[in-house]
Motif scaffolding. Structure first.
Motif, PDB file in Angstrom:
ATOM      1  N   GLU A 156      22.036   8.095 -16.700  1.00  0.00           N
ATOM      2  CA  GLU A 156      21.955   9.557 -16.679  1.00  0.00           C
ATOM      3  C   GLU A 156      20.794  10.030 -15.816  1.00  0.00           C
ATOM      4  O   GLU A 156      20.936  10.963 -15.019  1.00  0.00           O
ATOM      5  CB  GLU A 156      21.801  10.085 -18.106  1.00  0.00           C
ATOM      6  CG  GLU A 156      21.747  11.604 -18.195  1.00  0.00           C
ATOM      7  CD  GLU A 156      21.597  12.087 -19.623  1.00  0.00           C
ATOM      8  OE1 GLU A 156      21.375  13.297 -19.813  1.00  0.00           O
ATOM      9  OE2 GLU A 156      21.683  11.253 -20.551  1.00  0.00           O
ATOM     10  N   GLU A 159      21.608   9.440 -12.097  1.00  0.00           N
ATOM     11  CA  GLU A 159      22.593  10.384 -11.580  1.00  0.00           C
ATOM     12  C   GLU A 159      21.977  11.741 -11.285  1.00  0.00           C
ATOM     13  O   GLU A 159      22.233  12.342 -10.242  1.00  0.00           O
ATOM     14  CB  GLU A 159      23.751  10.535 -12.573  1.00  0.00           C
ATOM     15  CG  GLU A 159      24.837  11.486 -12.092  1.00  0.00           C
ATOM     16  CD  GLU A 159      26.011  11.547 -13.043  1.00  0.00           C
ATOM     17  OE1 GLU A 159      27.046  12.096 -12.648  1.00  0.00           O
ATOM     18  OE2 GLU A 159      25.893  11.044 -14.187  1.00  0.00           O
ATOM     19  N   HIS A 160      21.132  12.229 -12.196  1.00  0.00           N
ATOM     20  CA  HIS A 160      20.563  13.557 -12.015  1.00  0.00           C
ATOM     21  C   HIS A 160      19.398  13.574 -11.021  1.00  0.00           C
ATOM     22  O   HIS A 160      19.201  14.552 -10.302  1.00  0.00           O
ATOM     23  CB  HIS A 160      20.100  14.115 -13.369  1.00  0.00           C
ATOM     24  CG  HIS A 160      21.232  14.502 -14.262  1.00  0.00           C
ATOM     25  ND1 HIS A 160      21.801  13.619 -15.163  1.00  0.00           N
ATOM     26  CD2 HIS A 160      21.922  15.656 -14.389  1.00  0.00           C
ATOM     27  CE1 HIS A 160      22.780  14.221 -15.817  1.00  0.00           C
ATOM     28  NE2 HIS A 160      22.875  15.462 -15.365  1.00  0.00           N
ATOM     29  N   ALA A 161      18.635  12.487 -10.961  1.00  0.00           N
ATOM     30  CA  ALA A 161      17.450  12.476 -10.101  1.00  0.00           C
ATOM     31  C   ALA A 161      17.744  12.030  -8.678  1.00  0.00           C
ATOM     32  O   ALA A 161      17.061  12.454  -7.747  1.00  0.00           O
ATOM     33  CB  ALA A 161      16.378  11.560 -10.708  1.00  0.00           C
ATOM     34  N   GLY A 164      22.014  14.065  -6.724  1.00  0.00           N
ATOM     35  CA  GLY A 164      22.199  15.491  -6.966  1.00  0.00           C
ATOM     36  C   GLY A 164      22.790  16.280  -5.825  1.00  0.00           C
ATOM     37  O   GLY A 164      23.113  17.463  -5.985  1.00  0.00           O
TER      38      GLY A 164
END
Length: 380
Positions: A156, A159-161, A164
């Protein structure tokens, strides 16, 4: 394509009517019965026509259309009176499958199916239009965690860091591996190397990045990935990364490159956190050698006394000796040893192996032999 093949096979099993499915480029995509290359010209002619179905020779021809886009041409043998009806029903089945696939398309499923080779050119075109994707330049990063990602928030966070941007793709391959397809334009912006000129010194006409700049930025990005996952998610990861791809059709290739780099790292470069496909060096060559040839080479070097396991002290001594370019004095200093103690260890190794790694030729032979041995052990 397995689902399309399954539909054709099941319908043929019921109806006993052979049929062939071609994609919009005239390539055979699936068949229930024998395919015939001599039919391709007529298929291409039918694709260019304005009709949705026609009978020609011993086949009924049908277009398989979804969302106003032609995806396939279905040929159904017309040797029975109900062949045309069976063909229409098969087209309906194929259209429903295409529609269900379109409804379930996500970036993750798209990239997973693409790198696994399960998408035809027509399906790639359809899904990129649905997802509103346009081709850019990508690099692939396959991230491995021996403990797995299930019990951590590493996936998670990654994926976000790090995924994006719109043209970044991210998906889980299995419980131990993640795949990141990264738009390299963002890597070049966010992970600049120290050798690049500052903004104040840049001229108005900025030259495109060369291969050396791209390679340096990819290396920095991969190491940042590994360091961040270790520090923030408390997981130890290894990362293999690829060269650059400039289109969707090349994404499967760079995925294979990243996977290959990770596999070769596991065999020859276990001390590294990250490894690039185009920096595998001699490891790439050794990894392709057949086992019988490797065993012949090992017998030539070691005879019957192959060193299966060297103790930790000996391995550390050898590694430092190589790192210091066979310099005895510098190696002894870094190991906090008296020079004579190091010489004794090397002489003891010579008696055990029959190789004096203080000599360049023996040092090179031993290095190659240990890599070959690692390859043989990996293949067993």
């Amino acid at each position: 394509m397995k689902k399309f093949q399954s539909i054709l096979s099941e319908i043929m099993e019921i109806s006993r009517i052979p049929m062939i499915l071609y994609d919009s480029g005239g390539n055979c995509a699936a068949s229930a019965g024998e395919s015939d290359d001599s039919l391709i010209p007529s298929v291409l002619e039918f694709i260019g026509s304005d009709v949705d179905s026609q009978s020609l020779g011993s086949f009924h021809y049908f277009k398989v259309i979804c969302s106003d886009t032609l995806f396939y041409v279905l040929l159904v043998s017309n040797f029975t009176s109900d062949s045309f009806t069976i063909g229409r029903l098969t087209v309906c089945q194929l259209q429903h499958l295409l529609e269900s696939q379109e409804d379930s398309v996500t970036k993750s499923s798209f990239i997973r199916n693409l790198v696994n080779g399960t998408l035809s050119a027509a399906e790639i075109n359809r899904q990129t239009k649905k997802l509103k994707l346009s081709p850019v330049s990508w690099a692939a990063f396959v991230i491995e965690c021996e403990e797995g990602f299930a019990d951590s928030y590493a996936a998670e966070m990654l994926e976000h860091a790090f995924a994006g941007h719109k043209m970044d793709f991210f998906c889980e391959l299995d419980e131990m591996h993640l795949l990141l397809m990264k738009d390299i334009s963002n890597i070049l912006k966010e992970f600049k190397t120290s050798g690049e000129p500052s903004k104040s010194r840049r001229k108005k006409a900025v030259l495109p990045p060369d291969a050396e700049q791209i390679s340096a930025s990819l290396k920095l990005f991969a190491q940042t990935l590994a360091d961040t996952l270790r520090a923030e998610a408390m997981v130890q990861t290894h990362i293999g990364y690829s060269t650059v791809a400039d289109g969707f059709a090349q994404l499967a290739r760079i995925y294979q490159e990243a996977s290959t780099a990770l596999r070769i790292r596991r065999t020859f470069f276990t001390e590294r956190d990250t490894i690039a496909y185009d920096k595998l060096g001699i490891g790439r060559l050794i990894a392709q050698l057949p086992a019988d040839l490797c065993n012949v080479f090992l017998y030539e070097v070691f005879g019957t006394h192959i060193p299966d396991d060297l103790d930790e002290e000996t391995q550390n001594t050898i590694q430092k000796f190589y790192e210091n370019n066979l310099n005895i004095s510098e190696t002894a200093r870094q190991l906090y040893l008296h020079r004579n103690t190091l010489v004794y260890r090397l002489e003891r190794l010579e008696k055990m192996l029959g190789l004096d790694i203080r000599r360049f030729e023996d040092a090179m032979t031993f290095k190659l032999a240990m890599m070959v041995l690692a390859h043989v052990r990996e293949c067993e």
